[in-house]
Design a protein around this motif. Structure first.
Motif, mmCIF file in Angstrom:
data_model
loop_
_atom_site.group_PDB
_atom_site.id
_atom_site.type_symbol
_atom_site.label_atom_id
_atom_site.label_comp_id
_atom_site.label_asym_id
_atom_site.label_seq_id
_atom_site.Cartn_x
_atom_site.Cartn_y
_atom_site.Cartn_z
ATOM 1 N N SER A 70 -53.008 -13.068 16.673
ATOM 2 C CA SER A 70 -52.869 -11.710 16.139
ATOM 3 C C SER A 70 -53.640 -11.542 14.834
ATOM 4 O O SER A 70 -54.119 -10.447 14.524
ATOM 5 C CB SER A 70 -51.391 -11.362 15.932
ATOM 6 O OG SER A 70 -50.819 -12.082 14.864
ATOM 7 N N ASP A 71 -53.777 -12.622 14.068
ATOM 8 C CA ASP A 71 -54.602 -12.552 12.860
ATOM 9 C C ASP A 71 -56.053 -12.214 13.191
ATOM 10 O O ASP A 71 -56.763 -11.622 12.381
ATOM 11 C CB ASP A 71 -54.563 -13.887 12.111
ATOM 12 C CG ASP A 71 -53.264 -14.103 11.356
ATOM 13 O OD1 ASP A 71 -52.561 -13.110 11.075
ATOM 14 O OD2 ASP A 71 -52.948 -15.273 11.050
ATOM 15 N N ARG A 79 -53.967 -4.481 15.455
ATOM 16 C CA ARG A 79 -53.967 -5.923 15.207
ATOM 17 C C ARG A 79 -52.700 -6.590 15.749
ATOM 18 O O ARG A 79 -52.774 -7.572 16.495
ATOM 19 C CB ARG A 79 -54.062 -6.142 13.689
ATOM 20 C CG ARG A 79 -54.248 -7.586 13.250
ATOM 21 C CD ARG A 79 -54.178 -7.684 11.739
ATOM 22 N NE ARG A 79 -54.668 -8.962 11.232
ATOM 23 C CZ ARG A 79 -54.544 -9.360 9.968
ATOM 24 N NH1 ARG A 79 -53.951 -8.573 9.095
ATOM 25 N NH2 ARG A 79 -55.018 -10.524 9.578
ATOM 26 N N ARG A 80 -51.553 -6.074 15.397
ATOM 27 C CA ARG A 80 -50.272 -6.629 15.850
ATOM 28 C C ARG A 80 -49.721 -5.887 17.062
ATOM 29 O O ARG A 80 -49.048 -6.488 17.900
ATOM 30 C CB ARG A 80 -49.235 -6.562 14.724
ATOM 31 C CG ARG A 80 -49.720 -7.003 13.350
ATOM 32 C CD ARG A 80 -50.073 -8.458 13.284
ATOM 33 N NE ARG A 80 -50.504 -8.820 11.921
ATOM 34 C CZ ARG A 80 -50.982 -10.006 11.582
ATOM 35 N NH1 ARG A 80 -51.111 -10.960 12.479
ATOM 36 N NH2 ARG A 80 -51.355 -10.254 10.332
ATOM 37 N N PRO A 124 -45.314 -11.020 15.652
ATOM 38 C CA PRO A 124 -46.174 -10.155 14.833
ATOM 39 C C PRO A 124 -45.419 -9.070 14.057
ATOM 40 O O PRO A 124 -45.975 -8.485 13.125
ATOM 41 C CB PRO A 124 -47.119 -9.523 15.870
ATOM 42 C CG PRO A 124 -47.083 -10.455 17.044
ATOM 43 C CD PRO A 124 -45.674 -10.949 17.081
ATOM 44 N N LEU A 128 -46.429 -7.571 10.450
ATOM 45 C CA LEU A 128 -46.749 -6.151 10.300
ATOM 46 C C LEU A 128 -46.182 -5.592 8.995
ATOM 47 O O LEU A 128 -46.829 -4.757 8.345
ATOM 48 C CB LEU A 128 -46.193 -5.365 11.493
ATOM 49 C CG LEU A 128 -46.461 -3.854 11.481
ATOM 50 C CD1 LEU A 128 -47.960 -3.561 11.618
ATOM 51 C CD2 LEU A 128 -45.672 -3.148 12.583
ATOM 52 N N GLU A 206 -51.877 0.968 11.924
ATOM 53 C CA GLU A 206 -52.204 -0.274 11.238
ATOM 54 C C GLU A 206 -53.499 -0.081 10.461
ATOM 55 O O GLU A 206 -54.379 0.690 10.871
ATOM 56 C CB GLU A 206 -52.382 -1.416 12.236
ATOM 57 C CG GLU A 206 -51.114 -1.853 12.941
ATOM 58 C CD GLU A 206 -51.342 -3.092 13.792
ATOM 59 O OE1 GLU A 206 -51.424 -4.199 13.215
ATOM 60 O OE2 GLU A 206 -51.441 -2.959 15.026
ATOM 61 N N GLY A 437 -50.182 -13.879 10.043
ATOM 62 C CA GLY A 437 -49.565 -14.087 11.345
ATOM 63 C C GLY A 437 -49.290 -15.551 11.636
ATOM 64 O O GLY A 437 -48.182 -15.925 12.032
#
Length: 494
Positions: A70-71, A79-80, A124, A128, A206, A437
């Motif tokens: 997820s990073d 992203r998450r 995640p 977040l 995000e 993450g």
């Protein structure tokens, strides 16, 4: 340029954390009913701890991997959120399938799949909060997650009872079949989970990687970024492998408790992992995810190392409570260890009420914690809450009237809400944002390791030092909470 993250409104934080309500429905249904499903499908009581090992092992493996991925993810969902989205779909399907398992081994396999799916969704969520909130709001964000965890746990834990008592759905079934009350609870939980998680997915934005880079606080944390490892993996591998083999030999040679095989297996596995990392380092093959995660374990920031001890002692206390409260209350307060007796079952039912109570108190505590943090700071607030938890657990050996045990649950609820929020708030300010993450995933190690340790040695300690009286497991849990409180006061925050 000083470009700090904007402060989010209450409802923006609410929307961002709302998905945790659904995630907790999945966890609570799993924790409260999977043993019942296993026994219904033919598992012996002695087999259940081994079958349950799937859950912590899955988290140990899945969370750092999902954190690492997820990073490095950015697509049209963000992203998450891609992990929330697909994890929720997999978890929902698992919740529908689990109570319809036709055999024990299919149910055991579904536990692996369901727990992995929940972890894909959950991990995640922690990151977040750090991604989206400025430092001053992170304690509030994690406390909001604790609030939804508490609410979800209370409702989901009571679902089978509600199905039977409110909707007249049968809670019994022919031998080898799962009662309809359990099945419909899982179906309802599946619907709540996907709606709640999708709410967060579609109501929360995000920041892009470029936007995150532009924030001044992120630039500062990213400067501490990649740490080149000078760890001697081969030395560590040899030490842990040999130690594990010695434990294995002693357990086998002296015919000690089979739970200790878990401890030996964990030591050997950690040694093997280091051997692999050492081989990759020797070949200069250090760009892959496996090596990066192992390297991050050994090069984690100092604050995270100190928080690891806080987590270890905190979660050892929690697992001691979860594993032994039923047997402690039924034997110490109700005077029966006969599972067929009325006294035992009355005590076991009361423990269910006590567990629902501490989750309810945790939801209330989550609203109070941000206020406490503003008054005394993160560290002192967490220490106070952990001491409240210790007082709650030690009260079980002092209070004789089981009806009064509801009051110690206030302290346990405050400790539980604090454990789910404040360590993450402290962690989020000490690690590089671009690795948030993976570090959140690695932080989970210090939840799983005490769980595995409790499963392997706590029973041994009770048998050899406390005449096998489970009430003393709660006393040990209280001591461990105090050690966690001392450890948190020693944490050096950035």
């Amino acid at each position: 340029m000083n470009n700090n993250k904007p402060t989010l409104s209450f409802w923006q934080i609410w929307n961002m954390c709302f998905g945790f309500l659904g995630i907790q429905f999945g966890f609570a249904l799993q924790n409260g009913n999977v043993s019942r499903i296993f026994q219904t499908l033919g598992a012996n009581v002695d087999d259940i701890p081994i079958l349950w090992v799937a859950a912590p092992l899955t988290g140990l493996i899945v969370q750092p991997i999902i954190g690492y991925w997820s990073d490095k993810t950015w697509n049209k969902l963000g992203r998450r959120r891609p992990f929330f989205f697909y994890g929720a779909i997999l978890t929902t399907l698992s919740l529908f399938i689990m109570p319809n398992s036709p055999s024990l081994w299919i149910a055991a396999g579904m536990l692996w799949i369901m727990d992995a799916s929940i972890n894909v969704t959950m991990e995640p969520f922690r990151a977040l909060v750090s991604d989206n909130l400025p430092k001053k709001q992170r304690a509030t964000g994690y406390a909001m997650q604790s609030f939804f965890i508490g609410v979800g746990a209370v409702v989901a834990s009571a679902l089978p009872w509600m199905m039977t008592n409110w909707f007249d759905i049968a809670n019994t079934a022919p031998a080898g079949q799962i009662p309809d009350s359990v099945k419909f609870s899982f179906y309802f939980g599946a619907v709540v989970l996907i709606i709640a998680v999708f709410w967060t997915v579609f109501t929360t934005k995000e920041y892009s990687p470029e936007e995150l880079e532009s924030f001044h606080e992120q630039e500062q944390s990213d400067d501490s970024g990649d740490v080149q490892s000078d760890v001697n993996f081969n030395k560590g591998a040899a030490i842990f492998t040999v130690l594990g083999l010695v434990v294995l030999g002693i357990v086998t040679g002296l015919s000690l408790e089979k739970e200790l095989y878990l401890l030996a297996g964990g030591l050997i596995s950690f040694g093997v992992i280091q051997f692999i990392a050492g081989a990759l380092k020797a070949k200069n093959a250090t760009s892959g995810g496996f090596y990066q995660v192992v390297n991050d374990v050994f090069t984690m920031p100092e604050t995270m190392k100190q928080l690891a001890w806080v987590q270890f002692f905190s979660w050892f206390s929690l697992f001691a409570m979860w594993i032994y409260t039923t047997s402690a209350v039924t034997s110490f307060h109700y005077g029966s260890s006969d599972t067929s007796s009325l006294a035992y079952n009355n005590g076991a039912d009361w423990v269910g009420v006590l567990f629902a109570a501490y989750n309810g108190f945790a939801a209330i505590a989550a609203l109070c914690i941000p206020v406490i943090v503003k008054k005394v700071g993160l560290k002192m607030a967490h220490a106070i809450n952990l001491v409240l938890g210790a007082l709650g657990l030690v009260s079980f050996i002092i209070i004789k009237d089981p009806s009064l045990l509801i009051w110690p649950m206030i302290g346990v609820g405050f400790a539980w809400a604090s454990i789910l929020s404040l360590p993450y708030a402290m962690l989020s300010t000490s690690v590089p944002s671009k690795k948030m993450g993976v570090y959140m995933g690695i932080f989970n190690f210090f939840i799983v390791i005490p769980q595995l340790l409790a499963a392997s040695v706590l029973g041994l300690i009770l048998r050899h030092f406390f005449d096998n009286q489970p009430i003393y497991a709660l006393v040990l849990g209280a001591v461990s909470f105090v050690l966690a409180a001392v450890a948190v006061l020693r944490v050096k925050q950035q």
